[in-house]
Enzyme design. Sequence first.
Site, PDB file in Angstrom:
ATOM      1  N   LYS A   1     -31.154  11.896  -2.093  1.00 32.13           N
ATOM      2  CA  LYS A   1     -31.482  10.499  -1.771  1.00 32.13           C
ATOM      3  C   LYS A   1     -32.295  10.319  -0.490  1.00 32.13           C
ATOM      4  CE  LYS A   1     -27.165   9.135  -3.995  1.00 32.13           C
ATOM      5  NZ  LYS A   1     -25.869   8.506  -3.866  1.00 32.13           N
ATOM      6  N   LYS A   8     -31.231  10.384   2.384  1.00 32.17           N
ATOM      7  CA  LYS A   8     -30.438   9.681   3.402  1.00 32.17           C
ATOM      8  C   LYS A   8     -29.007  10.227   3.344  1.00 32.17           C
ATOM      9  CE  LYS A   8     -29.314   5.823   0.406  1.00 32.17           C
ATOM     10  NZ  LYS A   8     -29.289   4.409   0.168  1.00 32.17           N
TER      11      LYS A   8
END
Length: 129
Positions: free
Chosen positions: A45, A47
Amino acid sequence: MKKVITFGTFDLFHIGHLRILERAREYGDYLIVGVSTDALNFSKKQKNPIYNQEDRKKIIHALKVVDEVFDEESLELKGEYIKKHKADVLVMGNDWEGKFDEFKEICEVVYLERTPSISTTEIIEIIKE
């Protein structure tokens, strides 16, 4: 004893997480949960999760329906995790429908419907507002 295995990030633990774990446990006597590592989440992702992997594992392990928790370090190792833990059933949310059918040779594969109208991503968006 029939062993069930499932995987997830389980960040910002919510009722959808609880329901899928409770329903996964109904497929056997022993529930094993692979919690995605921070590194795996970042690679997927770009993140990091809100809670770090150790905290997420502690939350999952504290649930009475969960018997064992381990680090899921790679999506490509799911088959190895199934074999290592001698799982009889792999349970995943239906957003993964068909993606793990390759494991039907080594265990039963079940896709469960997700709890409608709740996701960690939605919760984060609401908090940001």
